[in-house]
Enzyme design. Structure first.
Site, PDB file in Angstrom:
ATOM      1  N   ASN A  11       2.330  -2.708  12.045  1.00 33.71           N
ATOM      2  CA  ASN A  11       1.485  -1.520  12.580  1.00 33.71           C
ATOM      3  C   ASN A  11       0.102  -2.048  13.164  1.00 33.71           C
ATOM      4  O   ASN A  11      -0.480  -2.465  12.317  1.00 33.71           O
ATOM      5  CB  ASN A  11       1.236  -0.508  11.495  1.00 33.71           C
ATOM      6  CG  ASN A  11       0.431   0.554  12.057  1.00 33.71           C
ATOM      7  OD1 ASN A  11       0.277   0.716  13.285  1.00 33.71           O
ATOM      8  ND2 ASN A  11      -0.037   1.378  11.015  1.00 33.71           N
ATOM      9  N   TRP A  12       0.221  -2.445  14.543  1.00 35.80           N
ATOM     10  CA  TRP A  12      -1.161  -3.138  14.878  1.00 35.80           C
ATOM     11  C   TRP A  12      -2.236  -2.068  15.132  1.00 35.80           C
ATOM     12  O   TRP A  12      -3.251  -2.669  15.206  1.00 35.80           O
ATOM     13  CB  TRP A  12      -0.770  -3.516  16.474  1.00 35.80           C
ATOM     14  CG  TRP A  12       0.077  -4.690  16.297  1.00 35.80           C
ATOM     15  CD1 TRP A  12       0.630  -5.549  15.459  1.00 35.80           C
ATOM     16  CD2 TRP A  12       0.592  -5.258  17.584  1.00 35.80           C
ATOM     17  NE1 TRP A  12       1.375  -6.526  15.829  1.00 35.80           N
ATOM     18  CE2 TRP A  12       1.457  -6.419  17.410  1.00 35.80           C
ATOM     19  CE3 TRP A  12       0.377  -4.993  19.033  1.00 35.80           C
ATOM     20  CZ2 TRP A  12       2.064  -7.174  18.099  1.00 35.80           C
ATOM     21  CZ3 TRP A  12       0.942  -5.654  19.892  1.00 35.80           C
ATOM     22  CH2 TRP A  12       1.823  -7.026  19.367  1.00 35.80           C
ATOM     23  N   LYS A  13      -2.007  -0.760  14.749  1.00 36.46           N
ATOM     24  CA  LYS A  13      -3.065   0.235  14.982  1.00 36.46           C
ATOM     25  C   LYS A  13      -3.919   0.043  16.383  1.00 36.46           C
ATOM     26  O   LYS A  13      -3.203  -0.363  17.185  1.00 36.46           O
ATOM     27  CB  LYS A  13      -4.090   0.177  13.797  1.00 36.46           C
ATOM     28  CG  LYS A  13      -3.540   0.191  12.497  1.00 36.46           C
ATOM     29  CD  LYS A  13      -4.195   0.205  11.306  1.00 36.46           C
ATOM     30  CE  LYS A  13      -3.247   0.373  10.128  1.00 36.46           C
ATOM     31  NZ  LYS A  13      -4.040   0.371   8.858  1.00 36.46           N
ATOM     32  N   HIS A  98       0.834   8.959   9.381  1.00 37.30           N
ATOM     33  CA  HIS A  98       0.164   7.957   8.835  1.00 37.30           C
ATOM     34  C   HIS A  98      -1.097   8.608   8.289  1.00 37.30           C
ATOM     35  O   HIS A  98      -1.692   9.579   8.910  1.00 37.30           O
ATOM     36  CB  HIS A  98      -0.130   6.883   9.830  1.00 37.30           C
ATOM     37  CG  HIS A  98      -0.860   5.628   9.247  1.00 37.30           C
ATOM     38  ND1 HIS A  98      -2.117   5.684   8.841  1.00 37.30           N
ATOM     39  CD2 HIS A  98      -0.085   4.437   8.969  1.00 37.30           C
ATOM     40  CE1 HIS A  98      -2.365   4.360   8.401  1.00 37.30           C
ATOM     41  NE2 HIS A  98      -1.412   3.537   8.457  1.00 37.30           N
ATOM     42  N   GLU A 147       2.519   4.887   1.082  1.00 33.21           N
ATOM     43  CA  GLU A 147       1.458   4.107   1.606  1.00 33.21           C
ATOM     44  C   GLU A 147       0.330   4.824   0.812  1.00 33.21           C
ATOM     45  O   GLU A 147      -0.324   5.764   1.478  1.00 33.21           O
ATOM     46  CB  GLU A 147       1.280   4.052   3.169  1.00 33.21           C
ATOM     47  CG  GLU A 147       2.072   3.460   3.936  1.00 33.21           C
ATOM     48  CD  GLU A 147       1.424   2.669   5.029  1.00 33.21           C
ATOM     49  OE1 GLU A 147       1.813   1.416   5.360  1.00 33.21           O
ATOM     50  OE2 GLU A 147       0.938   3.589   5.747  1.00 33.21           O
ATOM     51  N   GLY A 153      -5.611  -1.270   3.917  1.00 32.33           N
ATOM     52  CA  GLY A 153      -6.655  -2.017   4.607  1.00 32.33           C
ATOM     53  C   GLY A 153      -7.833  -2.558   3.721  1.00 32.33           C
ATOM     54  O   GLY A 153      -8.989  -2.802   3.833  1.00 32.33           O
ATOM     55  N   SER A 184      -1.753  -3.292   2.364  1.00 26.02           N
ATOM     56  CA  SER A 184      -2.407  -4.431   1.792  1.00 26.02           C
ATOM     57  C   SER A 184      -1.378  -5.498   1.429  1.00 26.02           C
ATOM     58  O   SER A 184      -1.494  -6.192   0.541  1.00 26.02           O
ATOM     59  CB  SER A 184      -3.323  -4.539   0.674  1.00 26.02           C
ATOM     60  OG  SER A 184      -4.559  -3.618   1.139  1.00 26.02           O
ATOM     61  N   GLY A 205      -0.330  -3.562   8.133  1.00 33.22           N
ATOM     62  CA  GLY A 205      -1.170  -3.443   9.197  1.00 33.22           C
ATOM     63  C   GLY A 205      -1.922  -4.612   9.458  1.00 33.22           C
ATOM     64  O   GLY A 205      -1.461  -5.654  10.221  1.00 33.22           O
TER      65      GLY A 205
HETATM   66  P1  PGA Z   1      -2.615  -2.655   5.689  1.00 31.50           P
HETATM   67  O1  PGA Z   1      -2.223  -1.214   6.618  1.00 31.50           O
HETATM   68  O2  PGA Z   1      -1.499  -3.593   5.849  1.00 31.50           O
HETATM   69  O3  PGA Z   1      -3.658  -3.111   6.625  1.00 31.50           O
HETATM   70  O4  PGA Z   1      -3.138  -2.185   4.468  1.00 31.50           O
HETATM   71  C1  PGA Z   1      -0.903  -0.621   6.333  1.00 31.50           C
HETATM   72  C2  PGA Z   1      -1.023   0.434   7.324  1.00 31.50           C
HETATM   73  O5  PGA Z   1      -1.861   1.300   7.490  1.00 31.50           O
HETATM   74  O6  PGA Z   1       0.258   0.769   7.495  1.00 31.50           O
END
Ligand code: PGA
Length: 224
Positions: A11-13, A98, A147, A153, A184, A205
């Site tokens: 998930n590159w956001k 999300h 999640e 993050g 994470s 992410g």
């Molecule tokens: P992260 O994000 O791996 O940066 O914690 C995961 C997500 O939001 O899907």
């Protein structure tokens, strides 16, 4: 989970220009193995989708493409929204619900449910993010990602044991769903999550942005 289909989803956001996206695809695509029991999905922002899809086809890479959201409405007068029918053929999967969409853009369980319906009608696999074992899962959903908000993050992942407990509860309530973990995830902890009985994949992410780190995560499932 040992012996079942594994999903690794990037998930590159809101990150990466088209050029950066294409660089990632050629680097990752050429390094990962095609395996029957492994599905690797990259979810870029809307603007990069088509180019990423094309690069994967041209390179014949073992990658699928996903969107990070879609409209809760069908095609029509909904400025700024991407309708499911317009994403059909372009994406295999869509991330829905999300926690960033819920907290920053007011996405409700009802909207998630509308989006799921439209995704399914267009043949797009809905991957619904749940923040706890109490988050409702709309009918027809087969793939969810647990999640916990504190883990997203932050560099502070949930414990594999807790994620497993939540996955087990979700599977008791919704026997048809398969559960992924996100929050994470890195190449240091990916394998231990995948070794849990009720976890069949990872939603990643931050660690998915760096090609070599993402390749390491994919490689960590070869031994599962
Ligand atoms: P992260 O994000 O791996 O940066 O914690 C995961 C997500 O939001 O899907």
């Amino acid at each position: 989970m040992v012996g079942s289909q594994i999903w690794i989803i990037a998930n590159w956001k809101s990150n990466k220009t088209i050029a950066e996206a294409l660089e990632w695809v050629s680097e990752v695509g050429s390094k990962i193995e095609r395996r029957d029991n492994l599905k690797v999905v990259v979810c870029p922002d809307f603007v990069s989708l088509e180019e990423v899809k094309k690069a994967i086809r041209v390179g014949n890479f073992p990658l699928m493409v996903g969107a990070q959201d879609l409209s809760p409405y069908p095609e029509g007068a909904h400025t700024g929204e991407e309708a499911a029918v317009d994403l059909k053929g372009l994406v295999d999967l869509v991330i829905l619900g999300h926690s960033e969409r819920r907290s920053q853009f007011g996405e409700t369980d009802e909207m998630v449910s509308d989006k799921v319906k439209l995704a399914l009608e267009s043949g797009i696999i809905p991957l619904v993010c749940v923040q706890s074992d109490q988050t409702p899962i709309p009918e027809g959903v087969k793939l969810v990602a647990f999640e916990p908000i504190f883990a997203i993050g932050t560099g502070n992942p949930d414990t594999p044991a807790d994620a497993e407990k939540v996955a087990e509860t979700l599977k008791q309530r919704y026997p048809e769903v398969k559960v992924l973990y996100g929050g994470s995830v890195t190449s240091d902890n990916s394998q231990v999550f995948l070794r849990q009985n009720n976890l069949v994949g990872l939603l990643i992410g931050g660690a998915s942005l760096e090609p070599l780190e993402f390749v390491k995560i994919v490689e960590s499932c070869y031994a599962i």
